[in-house]
Design a protein around this motif. Structure first.
Motif, PDB file in Angstrom:
ATOM      1  N   ILE A  23      82.167  -9.403  17.518  1.00 41.45           N
ATOM      2  CA  ILE A  23      82.171 -10.704  18.195  1.00 41.45           C
ATOM      3  C   ILE A  23      83.038 -10.640  19.444  1.00 41.45           C
ATOM      4  N   LEU A  24      84.223 -10.019  19.325  1.00 36.88           N
ATOM      5  CA  LEU A  24      85.104  -9.887  20.486  1.00 36.88           C
ATOM      6  C   LEU A  24      84.443  -9.034  21.570  1.00 36.88           C
ATOM      7  N   GLY A  25      83.818  -7.923  21.170  1.00 36.50           N
ATOM      8  CA  GLY A  25      83.162  -7.072  22.147  1.00 36.50           C
ATOM      9  C   GLY A  25      82.040  -7.775  22.867  1.00 36.50           C
ATOM     10  N   VAL A  89      65.247  -2.456  27.097  1.00 42.59           N
ATOM     11  CA  VAL A  89      66.043  -1.282  26.724  1.00 42.59           C
ATOM     12  C   VAL A  89      66.988  -1.589  25.561  1.00 42.59           C
ATOM     13  N   GLY A  90      67.639  -2.729  25.592  1.00 42.87           N
ATOM     14  CA  GLY A  90      68.562  -3.075  24.514  1.00 42.87           C
ATOM     15  C   GLY A  90      69.637  -4.033  24.981  1.00 42.87           C
ATOM     16  N   ARG A  91      70.237  -4.749  24.025  1.00 50.15           N
ATOM     17  CA  ARG A  91      71.295  -5.720  24.348  1.00 50.15           C
ATOM     18  C   ARG A  91      72.570  -4.999  24.794  1.00 50.15           C
ATOM     19  N   ARG A  92      72.928  -3.927  24.100  1.00 53.40           N
ATOM     20  CA  ARG A  92      74.193  -3.246  24.403  1.00 53.40           C
ATOM     21  C   ARG A  92      74.230  -2.676  25.821  1.00 53.40           C
ATOM     22  N   PRO A  93      73.223  -1.916  26.281  1.00 53.54           N
ATOM     23  CA  PRO A  93      73.294  -1.415  27.660  1.00 53.54           C
ATOM     24  C   PRO A  93      73.301  -2.522  28.697  1.00 53.54           C
ATOM     25  N   ALA A  94      72.610  -3.633  28.420  1.00 53.87           N
ATOM     26  CA  ALA A  94      72.616  -4.758  29.362  1.00 53.87           C
ATOM     27  C   ALA A  94      74.002  -5.386  29.432  1.00 53.87           C
ATOM     28  N   MET A  95      74.657  -5.537  28.281  1.00 53.28           N
ATOM     29  CA  MET A  95      76.000  -6.108  28.263  1.00 53.28           C
ATOM     30  C   MET A  95      77.004  -5.169  28.927  1.00 53.28           C
ATOM     31  N   MET A  96      76.822  -3.873  28.754  1.00 54.96           N
ATOM     32  CA  MET A  96      77.687  -2.901  29.429  1.00 54.96           C
ATOM     33  C   MET A  96      77.539  -3.014  30.946  1.00 54.96           C
ATOM     34  N   LEU A  97      76.295  -3.105  31.425  1.00 54.32           N
ATOM     35  CA  LEU A  97      76.033  -3.188  32.860  1.00 54.32           C
ATOM     36  C   LEU A  97      76.636  -4.450  33.461  1.00 54.32           C
ATOM     37  N   SER A  98      76.398  -5.601  32.847  1.00 51.86           N
ATOM     38  CA  SER A  98      76.897  -6.863  33.404  1.00 51.86           C
ATOM     39  C   SER A  98      78.423  -6.889  33.417  1.00 51.86           C
ATOM     40  N   PHE A  99      79.055  -6.383  32.348  1.00 49.49           N
ATOM     41  CA  PHE A  99      80.516  -6.428  32.281  1.00 49.49           C
ATOM     42  C   PHE A  99      81.144  -5.480  33.299  1.00 49.49           C
ATOM     43  N   ALA A 100      80.554  -4.291  33.471  1.00 48.75           N
ATOM     44  CA  ALA A 100      81.083  -3.339  34.447  1.00 48.75           C
ATOM     45  C   ALA A 100      80.990  -3.905  35.866  1.00 48.75           C
ATOM     46  N   MET A 101      79.852  -4.521  36.198  1.00 47.52           N
ATOM     47  CA  MET A 101      79.690  -5.124  37.524  1.00 47.52           C
ATOM     48  C   MET A 101      80.653  -6.285  37.723  1.00 47.52           C
ATOM     49  N   MET A 102      80.784  -7.112  36.696  1.00 51.89           N
ATOM     50  CA  MET A 102      81.655  -8.280  36.780  1.00 51.89           C
ATOM     51  C   MET A 102      83.108  -7.876  37.006  1.00 51.89           C
ATOM     52  N   TYR A 147      72.452 -11.152  21.277  1.00 56.90           N
ATOM     53  CA  TYR A 147      73.116 -10.149  20.436  1.00 56.90           C
ATOM     54  C   TYR A 147      73.849 -10.808  19.266  1.00 56.90           C
ATOM     55  N   LEU A 148      74.597 -11.856  19.545  1.00 58.32           N
ATOM     56  CA  LEU A 148      75.361 -12.525  18.493  1.00 58.32           C
ATOM     57  C   LEU A 148      74.430 -13.048  17.399  1.00 58.32           C
ATOM     58  N   MET A 149      73.307 -13.642  17.810  1.00 56.54           N
ATOM     59  CA  MET A 149      72.366 -14.175  16.837  1.00 56.54           C
ATOM     60  C   MET A 149      71.694 -13.067  16.040  1.00 56.54           C
ATOM     61  N   GLU A 150      71.277 -11.995  16.716  1.00 50.69           N
ATOM     62  CA  GLU A 150      70.544 -10.914  16.058  1.00 50.69           C
ATOM     63  C   GLU A 150      71.428 -10.074  15.141  1.00 50.69           C
ATOM     64  N   ALA A 151      72.709  -9.951  15.487  1.00 47.93           N
ATOM     65  CA  ALA A 151      73.610  -9.103  14.699  1.00 47.93           C
ATOM     66  C   ALA A 151      74.179  -9.810  13.480  1.00 47.93           C
ATOM     67  N   ALA A 152      74.171 -11.141  13.500  1.00 45.73           N
ATOM     68  CA  ALA A 152      74.777 -11.894  12.398  1.00 45.73           C
ATOM     69  C   ALA A 152      73.840 -11.968  11.204  1.00 45.73           C
ATOM     70  N   ALA A 153      74.424 -12.146  10.030  1.00 41.18           N
ATOM     71  CA  ALA A 153      73.618 -12.434   8.842  1.00 41.18           C
ATOM     72  C   ALA A 153      72.895 -13.760   9.053  1.00 41.18           C
ATOM     73  N   ALA A 154      71.727 -13.909   8.430  1.00 40.48           N
ATOM     74  CA  ALA A 154      70.892 -15.080   8.684  1.00 40.48           C
ATOM     75  C   ALA A 154      71.607 -16.394   8.383  1.00 40.48           C
ATOM     76  N   TRP A 212      85.059  -0.288  26.385  1.00 37.79           N
ATOM     77  CA  TRP A 212      85.212   0.487  25.159  1.00 37.79           C
ATOM     78  C   TRP A 212      84.670  -0.276  23.956  1.00 37.79           C
ATOM     79  N   MET A 213      84.987  -1.583  23.880  1.00 39.70           N
ATOM     80  CA  MET A 213      84.510  -2.394  22.763  1.00 39.70           C
ATOM     81  C   MET A 213      82.986  -2.453  22.750  1.00 39.70           C
ATOM     82  N   ARG A 214      82.390  -2.677  23.913  1.00 45.38           N
ATOM     83  CA  ARG A 214      80.937  -2.825  23.962  1.00 45.38           C
ATOM     84  C   ARG A 214      80.211  -1.501  23.735  1.00 45.38           C
ATOM     85  N   SER A 215      80.833  -0.399  24.121  1.00 46.55           N
ATOM     86  CA  SER A 215      80.176   0.894  23.933  1.00 46.55           C
ATOM     87  C   SER A 215      80.017   1.239  22.457  1.00 46.55           C
TER      88      SER A 215
END
Length: 443
Positions: A23-25, A89-102, A147-154, A212-215
């Motif tokens: 969640i923090l990542g 491609v995936g949620r994780r690489p997209a989140m990595m890209l946006s955070f690095a640019m930001m 990502y938060l919705m998909e990773a959590a238990a239903a 690091w957290m998102r990777s």
């Protein structure tokens, strides 16, 4: 090769439920976004003097605010590009890209030399940094919420997604406290020279930690989901036209929430300039409001997991509609700290509850193949169109009408629009089937 891909997909579908670390990542990008928003607003005058020296302080401030607003222009573009990348491609690489640019854009803004040092290149570089930051921010919320919705238990999606709006309030509080601390510790000359840069660089310290957290986050794009029947794309009409109903409702509700959020963040200026209360009370108003927003957001997610999405959206929103005018009437009539802190705090608490339920309902209602880009684009358009104008409209209404109740009118309008849209949304919570007890055959 096919067997290896099949095994990978199976592992991803059976990935463990969301943890606190995940969640923090996922939400650290939201935190950095709102921290930057509050920090820029707090030091807009000093930034204007650094990059936009003008004949009057007003012109310098307006150029600084215009540069801040430039970031809204590129948000929808970033939402489309990075959101589509997350769906493909995936949620994780997209989140990595946006955070690095930001993070890179924030560091660049903090380190750009002043106009006195490099001339016209200073404002040009500042505008480029803001445009890059807007692009990255546009692609942050959609993939993160998905990502938060998909990773959590239903049965825990509501509380997981609630950390998205809650993280924004946490960051807004941190930005306010940083501004107050620097203002108290540094002289006005030091603030203008380098103090505001310290505030931005402090936020940028999260860059390596966040990357690091998102990777280390597990991918969720291929996980199997338990969904209600609403998340289905109509055949033959394309992904957007096939889901036009939820797209329009989502835009209306996000516009409503954006207006309410930005008007609430305006309360420090409103309390000082319009109500003429002390500076300490004015800043305390924002701090209490942000704290109440954190509690309300998390309560909304918790309730959405237990009572469903629709009732947690509709009834607290209806209560907020009933409360808005009386609370502002009390504030304007008394100008008291109790009215500002207590009244606005309770209103923010109640008003934050329905939007957590909405975030999870909206995300569940979008098909997975468009969830990232649709969520990001609708959010970016709502922020660009209504977030960037909310405080200007409120200021104009106060000036044009001469009434201190003008913020209440705009908030009433926004709350009513959101309530109507929430009322016609469909329940999206998955129907969880309990394991049946099999009776043993009689011997």
């Amino acid at each position: 090769m096919a067997e290896q891909l099949s095994e990978t997909a199976k592992i991803e579908r059976e990935a463990p439920a969301l943890t606190g670390r995940a969640i923090l990542g996922a939400t650290i990008g939201n935190m950095l976004e709102f921290y930057d928003f509050i920090t820029y607003s707090f030091f807009a005058i000093q930034i204007g003097h650094t990059f936009f020296p003008a004949q009057s302080q007003f012109n310098s401030l307006m150029l600084s605010l215009a540069t801040f607003g430039a970031g809204f222009i590129t948000r929808p573009i970033g939402a489309l590009v990075i959101g589509a990348y997350s769906d493909r491609v995936g949620r994780r690489p997209a989140m990595m890209l946006s955070f690095a640019m930001m993070g890179s854009a924030i560091v660049a803004l903090a380190l750009i030399p002043s106009y006195d040092a490099i001339g016209v290149a200073a404002p040009v570089l500042a505008i480029v940094a803001r445009l890059a930051q807007g692009f990255s921010l546009g692609g942050e919320v959609g993939p993160t919420t998905a990502y938060l919705m998909e990773a959590a238990a239903a049965d825990k999606r509501g509380i997981a997604v609630a950390w998205q709006p809650a993280s924004q309030q946490i960051a807004a509080t941190a930005g306010s406290l940083m501004g107050l601390a620097l203002s108290a510790l540094l002289s006005s000359e030091a603030l203008e020279s380098y103090g505001w840069r310290i505030a931005f660089l402090f936020g940028a310290l999260t860059l390596p930690f966040g990357l690091w957290m998102r990777s280390n986050l597990p991918e969720t794009l291929h996980r199997r989901e338990e969904m209600a029947s609403v998340a289905s794309s109509a055949k033959g009409r394309g992904p957007v036209r096939g889901n036009a109903r939820i797209v329009i409702l989502g835009l209306l509700i996000l516009a409503s929430g954006t207006i309410i959020t930005y008007v609430t963040q305006y309360m420090t200026t409103y309390a000082e300039n319009t109500l003429r209360v002390s500076t300490n009370v004015a800043f305390a108003t924002t701090a209490v409001s942000n704290g109440a927003g954190i509690v309300g957001a998390l309560c909304g997610g918790w309730l959405a997991d237990r009572a469903g999405r629709w009732p947690v959206m509709v009834w607290p929103q209806f209560l907020a509609l009933l409360m808005t005018y009386p609370v502002f009437l009390w504030i304007v009539a008394t100008h008291s700290a109790w009215a500002l802190l207590g009244g606005l705090g309770v209103l923010t608490l109640v008003g934050s509850i329905p939007y957590s339920a909405f975030y999870v309902a909206f995300t569940e209602s979008l098909p997975k193949n468009i969830r990232g880009r649709a969520g990001a684009t609708i959010y970016a358009v709502a922020i660009a169109a209504f977030g960037g104008t909310a405080q200007l409209i409120v200021t104009w209404l106060i000036h044009a009408t001469g009434s201190a109740l003008a913020p209440a009118w705009y908030m009433l309008f926004a709350t009513a629009v959101g309530l109507v849209a929430m009322t016609v949304m469909r329940e999206s919570a998955p129907v969880l089937t309990k394991p049946q007890c099999r009776s043993e055959p009689e011997s």
